[in-house]
Design an enzyme around this catalytic site. Structure first.
Site, short mmCIF file in Angstrom:
data_model
loop_
_atom_site.label_atom_id
_atom_site.label_comp_id
_atom_site.label_asym_id
_atom_site.label_seq_id
_atom_site.Cartn_x
_atom_site.Cartn_y
_atom_site.Cartn_z
N ASP A 7 -5.32 -13.48 78.80
CA ASP A 7 -5.20 -12.50 77.74
C ASP A 7 -5.90 -11.24 78.25
OD1 ASP A 7 -4.77 -11.37 75.15
OD2 ASP A 7 -6.80 -11.92 74.60
N LEU A 8 -5.77 -10.14 77.54
CA LEU A 8 -6.39 -8.87 77.97
C LEU A 8 -7.64 -8.53 77.15
CD1 LEU A 8 -6.33 -6.27 79.68
CD2 LEU A 8 -4.81 -5.29 77.94
N ASP A 9 -7.43 -8.21 75.89
CA ASP A 9 -8.54 -7.78 75.04
C ASP A 9 -9.54 -8.92 74.82
OD1 ASP A 9 -7.30 -5.33 74.79
OD2 ASP A 9 -6.26 -5.87 72.94
N THR A 15 -11.58 -4.14 74.63
CA THR A 15 -11.00 -3.01 73.93
C THR A 15 -10.91 -3.27 72.43
OG1 THR A 15 -8.78 -3.86 74.39
CG2 THR A 15 -9.66 -2.23 75.92
N LYS A 43 -6.83 -9.96 65.56
CA LYS A 43 -7.00 -10.28 66.99
C LYS A 43 -5.89 -11.21 67.47
CE LYS A 43 -11.95 -9.49 67.54
NZ LYS A 43 -13.24 -10.07 67.97
N SER A 114 -0.46 -10.50 77.27
CA SER A 114 -1.13 -9.74 76.21
C SER A 114 -0.12 -9.17 75.23
CB SER A 114 -1.92 -8.57 76.83
OG SER A 114 -2.40 -7.69 75.83
N ALA A 115 -0.52 -9.16 73.96
CA ALA A 115 0.32 -8.56 72.93
C ALA A 115 0.31 -7.04 73.00
CB ALA A 115 -0.15 -9.01 71.55
N LYS A 145 1.98 -14.38 69.40
CA LYS A 145 1.03 -15.48 69.25
C LYS A 145 0.76 -15.71 67.76
CE LYS A 145 -1.21 -13.70 73.43
NZ LYS A 145 -2.42 -13.07 73.98
N GLU A 169 -8.20 -17.20 76.73
CA GLU A 169 -8.06 -16.41 75.51
C GLU A 169 -9.38 -16.27 74.78
OE1 GLU A 169 -6.29 -14.81 73.35
OE2 GLU A 169 -4.20 -14.90 73.98
N ASP A 170 -9.44 -15.25 73.90
CA ASP A 170 -10.63 -15.08 73.07
C ASP A 170 -10.29 -15.09 71.58
OD1 ASP A 170 -9.40 -12.52 72.87
OD2 ASP A 170 -11.34 -11.66 72.32
#
Length: 221
Positions: A7-9, A15, A43, A114-115, A145, A169-170
């Protein structure tokens, strides 16, 4: 273990605060209450879904046309892009660059799921784009997701089976997506927020290739 899908964020960089600020600015303009507790619901989901949740909270969803909603989403994104334009390599979360280097040296596939439609821009700002074999095109994904589609697309882009992948993921929605794809799920956060994850780390600094391999192969026994 043939691939790791990130995932990104909250995993590559944080971010989340910029999203909070941008959504907060939009909500304030619409006179909709917005706080950090409500922001947790946004999120891991898409911009469109996030906007809908905010509009529902303000009882405005049925009063706006689709064009009006798209305009609001664009306003939020413009503000978000303004904020993230200040990102630098110093904003990469602890341990992530070292992990990416280890994966690259071990010839393990690396993908981003990432979304965010700004994912490629953010990777460029962080000077990490060259580590990734694939960045899933979120505009080609029908279901966000917790649907597993984006992680399955990441595995397909890398030419590997989902069972041979680790997802990191977070967000709870992301963990559900990883497990729905049939992958080993690593959660970054607290166990209560990462229900269903195969392992949970408090911070990205705990991540390393050897640690991921150890837990992955123990899980496969």
């Amino acid at each position: 273990m043939k691939a790791v899908i990130f995932d990104l964020d909250g995993v590559i960089t944080d971010t989340a605060e910029y999203h909070f600020q941008a959504w907060g600015s939009l909500a304030a303009a619409l006179s909709i209450p917005f706080d950090r507790e409500f922001n947790e619901q946004l999120k891991g989901i898409s911009r469109t879904e996030s906007l809908e949740k905010i509009l529902v909270r303000g009882n405005l969803s049925d009063t706006l046309s689709e064009e009006g909603k798209q305009e609001l989403a664009m306003q939020k994104n413009t503000e978000y892009q303004r904020l993230i334009s200040a990102l630098t390599p110093a904003d990469v979360l602890p341990g992530i660059k070292a992990l990416l280097k280890e994966l690259r040296e071990a010839r393990i596939g690396i993908a981003l799921a990432s979304a965010s439609k700004n994912a490629a821009f953010i990777l460029d700002r962080l000077e990490l784009a060259h580590y990734f074999d694939s960045v899933v095109d979120v505009t080609a994904i029908r279901n966000g997701k917790p649907d597993p589609e984006i992680f399955l697309a990441g595995a397909a882009n890398l030419g590997v089976q989902p069972a041979d992948c680790i997802g990191i993921e977070d967000a709870q929605a992301g963990i559900q997506a990883i497990k729905g794809a049939g992958m080993f799920a690593v959660g970054v956060g607290t166990p209560s927020q990462m229900q269903g994850a195969d392992i949970v780390v408090a911070t990205t600094a705990e991540l390393s290739l050897s640690m991921l391999e150890e837990h992955f192969y123990e899980f496969k026994k």
